[in-house]
Write a protein that holds these residues in place. Structure first.
Motif, mmCIF file in Angstrom:
data_model
loop_
_atom_site.group_PDB
_atom_site.id
_atom_site.type_symbol
_atom_site.label_atom_id
_atom_site.label_comp_id
_atom_site.label_asym_id
_atom_site.label_seq_id
_atom_site.Cartn_x
_atom_site.Cartn_y
_atom_site.Cartn_z
ATOM 1 N N HIS A 193 64.158 16.435 62.778
ATOM 2 C CA HIS A 193 62.799 16.697 63.169
ATOM 3 C C HIS A 193 61.706 16.182 62.114
ATOM 4 N N TRP A 194 60.902 15.319 62.782
ATOM 5 C CA TRP A 194 59.722 14.845 61.902
ATOM 6 C C TRP A 194 58.884 15.589 61.743
ATOM 7 N N THR A 195 58.925 16.631 60.642
ATOM 8 C CA THR A 195 58.218 17.869 60.332
ATOM 9 C C THR A 195 56.878 17.765 59.993
ATOM 10 N N GLU A 196 56.389 16.552 59.274
ATOM 11 C CA GLU A 196 55.190 16.564 58.592
ATOM 12 C C GLU A 196 54.768 14.648 58.599
ATOM 13 N N THR A 197 53.851 14.484 59.555
ATOM 14 C CA THR A 197 53.467 13.124 59.789
ATOM 15 C C THR A 197 52.013 12.874 59.615
ATOM 16 N N THR A 198 51.753 11.969 58.766
ATOM 17 C CA THR A 198 50.356 11.663 58.559
ATOM 18 C C THR A 198 50.041 10.241 58.389
ATOM 19 N N LEU A 199 49.145 9.599 58.802
ATOM 20 C CA LEU A 199 48.661 8.287 58.718
ATOM 21 C C LEU A 199 47.160 8.426 58.388
ATOM 22 N N VAL A 200 46.515 7.512 57.319
ATOM 23 C CA VAL A 200 45.177 8.027 57.282
ATOM 24 C C VAL A 200 44.276 6.590 57.852
ATOM 25 N N SER A 201 42.878 7.185 58.070
ATOM 26 C CA SER A 201 42.148 6.320 58.805
ATOM 27 C C SER A 201 41.041 5.690 57.723
ATOM 28 N N THR A 204 55.829 16.213 64.456
ATOM 29 C CA THR A 204 54.762 17.047 64.146
ATOM 30 C C THR A 204 53.803 16.229 63.374
ATOM 31 N N TYR A 205 52.607 15.978 63.972
ATOM 32 C CA TYR A 205 51.475 15.391 63.392
ATOM 33 C C TYR A 205 51.139 16.461 62.315
ATOM 34 N N TRP A 206 50.552 16.109 60.949
ATOM 35 C CA TRP A 206 50.292 17.081 60.230
ATOM 36 C C TRP A 206 48.401 17.265 60.200
ATOM 37 N N GLY A 207 48.051 17.768 61.293
ATOM 38 C CA GLY A 207 46.518 17.869 61.072
ATOM 39 C C GLY A 207 45.768 17.519 62.526
ATOM 40 N N ILE A 208 44.941 18.246 63.077
ATOM 41 C CA ILE A 208 44.248 17.594 64.295
ATOM 42 C C ILE A 208 42.956 16.895 63.743
ATOM 43 N N THR A 209 42.553 17.538 62.580
ATOM 44 C CA THR A 209 41.047 17.240 62.245
ATOM 45 C C THR A 209 41.061 16.806 60.666
ATOM 46 N N ASP A 210 40.024 16.050 60.447
ATOM 47 C CA ASP A 210 40.054 15.790 58.705
ATOM 48 C C ASP A 210 39.362 16.880 58.185
ATOM 49 N N ARG A 211 38.748 17.659 58.821
ATOM 50 C CA ARG A 211 38.220 18.782 58.044
ATOM 51 C C ARG A 211 39.128 19.845 57.507
ATOM 52 N N GLY A 212 39.154 19.942 56.090
ATOM 53 C CA GLY A 212 40.163 20.690 55.378
ATOM 54 C C GLY A 212 41.360 19.931 55.348
ATOM 55 N N ALA A 213 41.413 18.924 55.574
ATOM 56 C CA ALA A 213 42.829 18.075 55.462
ATOM 57 C C ALA A 213 43.319 18.283 54.158
ATOM 58 N N TRP A 214 44.848 18.100 53.982
ATOM 59 C CA TRP A 214 45.480 18.026 52.889
ATOM 60 C C TRP A 214 45.043 16.737 51.760
ATOM 61 N N LEU A 215 44.530 16.958 50.505
ATOM 62 C CA LEU A 215 44.033 16.106 49.717
ATOM 63 C C LEU A 215 42.798 15.333 49.798
ATOM 64 N N ASN A 216 42.304 16.054 51.225
ATOM 65 C CA ASN A 216 40.828 15.630 51.623
ATOM 66 C C ASN A 216 41.032 14.256 52.339
ATOM 67 N N ALA A 217 42.349 14.046 52.740
ATOM 68 C CA ALA A 217 42.376 12.726 53.124
ATOM 69 C C ALA A 217 41.942 12.661 54.699
ATOM 70 N N VAL A 232 41.140 13.511 64.362
ATOM 71 C CA VAL A 232 39.716 13.966 64.993
ATOM 72 C C VAL A 232 38.951 14.019 63.899
ATOM 73 N N ARG A 233 37.776 13.090 63.926
ATOM 74 C CA ARG A 233 36.825 13.375 62.797
ATOM 75 C C ARG A 233 36.237 14.631 62.482
ATOM 76 N N ALA A 234 35.656 14.879 61.386
ATOM 77 C CA ALA A 234 35.200 16.213 60.770
ATOM 78 C C ALA A 234 34.038 16.721 61.833
ATOM 79 N N ASP A 235 33.532 15.739 62.643
ATOM 80 C CA ASP A 235 32.451 16.104 63.282
ATOM 81 C C ASP A 235 33.052 16.537 64.752
ATOM 82 N N GLY A 236 34.459 16.458 64.929
ATOM 83 C CA GLY A 236 34.885 16.932 66.161
ATOM 84 C C GLY A 236 35.097 15.813 67.374
ATOM 85 N N THR A 238 35.870 24.041 69.008
ATOM 86 C CA THR A 238 35.496 22.929 69.557
ATOM 87 C C THR A 238 36.562 21.740 69.455
ATOM 88 N N LEU A 239 37.717 22.273 68.839
ATOM 89 C CA LEU A 239 38.962 21.568 68.823
ATOM 90 C C LEU A 239 40.114 21.955 69.899
#
Length: 423
Positions: free
Chosen positions: A277-285, A335-348, A353-357, A76-77
């Motif tokens: 190279h910005w290798t690992e980027t995250t911003l929480v919602s 590089t953004y570190w993760g397309i989805t909240d599902r299984g994200a590092w630190l459960n953040a 994309v939300r866990a529901d896709g 679905t992703l």
């Protein structure tokens, strides 16, 4: 100058394109449709979610040691991922990749790399050497044996994936490597680095990888962006180690750094004359991590939900962050570190994309930059009497079409003119 204009000033290029018919004659005074096909700039995300899908596994077929979505959820992703990103980072954490000595997960990762390659995505491997998630079976061995096994590991992956993966984080987080302490599990690589030193350990990784794949782009990567990393880089370069790019991590679980701090980091590390190279980027919602937390891993919560207010903040911060990075000419990849909240590092709630896709506002905001503001949509231009037309766009792959005839061509930042022959 506005942030948007600053990006355009650095990234948008004027090229004189000569268009020729199949017989070689110029397409004089002709309407030509020009369209962008792909960015040269590496807009990346991790591809961990798609390893199972690429191997046609079913949910529950095997433990997902890399985290992320199960195969059904990954399906679905797929369209969301491919519609935005052109570079995928695949996981080579040694402890999971080779949990049993001599049984690396090469086949599954090769299938994942091919899956992305077949879809026009460049693939990067992360990482070849790292003390965290080192294999348990390597602990307690003599240091000379550890070094031999580490060297062999680097050669094996760099050579067996050559052509599929030609960009690697050659070594990860060396600033803390020799002093890394984990009460639950000691690791052999920290001991090796403490024994031979940081720079020899880096040399080991880079030289073995370079010998195994001379065409590879090898990145020195770290989260520690203090002067300690600068000193390490200087020592590595003075020692003659060939570093192709400097990797900078920016997990902003405690909030967006802001333009001033980001620009300060850019200037400090750009002075080495290497691509950044910005290798690992995250911003929480969701709620921000408390500022008193020093090691982000110490923030363990059972639930960390995404919120409407947090999602709008994340969208605004994503735009600000990417504009700041892309306005600097040294930056070659983000590089953004993760397309989805599902299984994200630190459960953040750090995904786009939300866990529901469903996409968050941050996904739409980033896509608006990459595929609209920074993208040349199909446009009709008229050539002059010699078949020339000026094209203004970002570096990357383009198409030119006249009636039923078309051809692809590349817009390059260092080439003021280009020529294409239709077929």
């Amino acid at each position: 100058m506005t942030p948007a204009a600053a990006v355009d000033a650095v990234r948008r290029i004027d090229v004189s394109l000569t268009v020729r018919r199949p017989d070689g004659s110029p397409c004089a005074d002709t309407e030509v449709e020009i369209a962008q096909v792909r960015h040269e700039f590496a807009f990346g995300n991790i591809g961990f979610d798609f390893v199972g899908l690429a191997n046609e596994e079913r949910d529950g077929d095997r433990e997902n040691v890399f985290g992320g979505a199960d195969p059904e959820a990954a399906a679905t992703l797929e369209d969301l991922w491919l519609d935005l990103f052109n570079t995928a980072t695949l996981p080579f954490y040694w402890g999971g990749f080779e949990a049993v000595e001599g049984e690396p997960d090469t086949g599954r990762l090769r299938a994942a790399a091919r899956w992305f390659g077949d879809r026009g995505v460049t693939v990067k491997g992360h990482p070849l050497v790292w003390h965290t998630l080192a294999p348990d079976w390597l602990r307690g061995r003599p240091l000379d044996e550890v070094e031999r096994v580490v060297r062999a590991r680097v050669r094996r992956e760099a050579s067996s994936f050559a052509g599929l993966i030609d960009t690697w984080d050659a070594i990860n987080e060396v600033v803390i490597m020799p002093v890394f302490a984990n009460e639950e599990r000691q690791n052999a690589i920290t001991g090796l680095c403490r024994s031979i030193g940081r720079i020899p350990t880096i040399r080991l990784a880079f030289e073995e990888a370079r010998a195994a794949n001379p065409a590879a782009t090898l990145v020195l990567n770290d989260f520690n962006l203090s002067t300690a990393y600068e000193c390490l880089i200087e020592g590595v370069l003075e020692a003659g180690v060939q570093v192709d790019a400097i990797g900078l991590q920016s997990h902003m679980h405690q909030g967006y750094w802001g333009e001033e701090r980001t620009q300060e980091v850019l200037e400090r590390f750009a002075r080495y004359g290497l691509p950044l190279h910005w290798t690992e980027t995250t911003l929480v919602s969701g709620d921000l991590m408390p500022p008193a937390i020093v090691d982000l891993n110490d923030h363990q919560v059972a639930e960390w939900p995404s919120t409407p207010e947090g999602e709008q903040r994340q969208a605004d911060d994503v735009v600000r962050h990417y504009r700041t990075l892309l306005a600097h000419p040294a930056v070659g990849a983000v590089t953004y570190w993760g397309i989805t909240d599902r299984g994200a590092w630190l459960n953040a709630p750090a995904g786009l994309v939300r866990a529901d896709g469903t996409p968050k506002p941050a996904y739409d905001a980033l896509r608006g930059l990459v595929k609209k503001d920074w993208w040349l949509a199909p446009t009709s231009l008229r050539t002059d009497g010699e078949g020339r037309v000026t094209v203004q766009g970002w570096a990357g792959e383009y198409s030119a079409r006249v009636g039923e005839h078309s051809a692809s061509w590349r817009l390059r930042p260092d080439t003021p003119s280009a020529e294409v022959t239709l077929s």
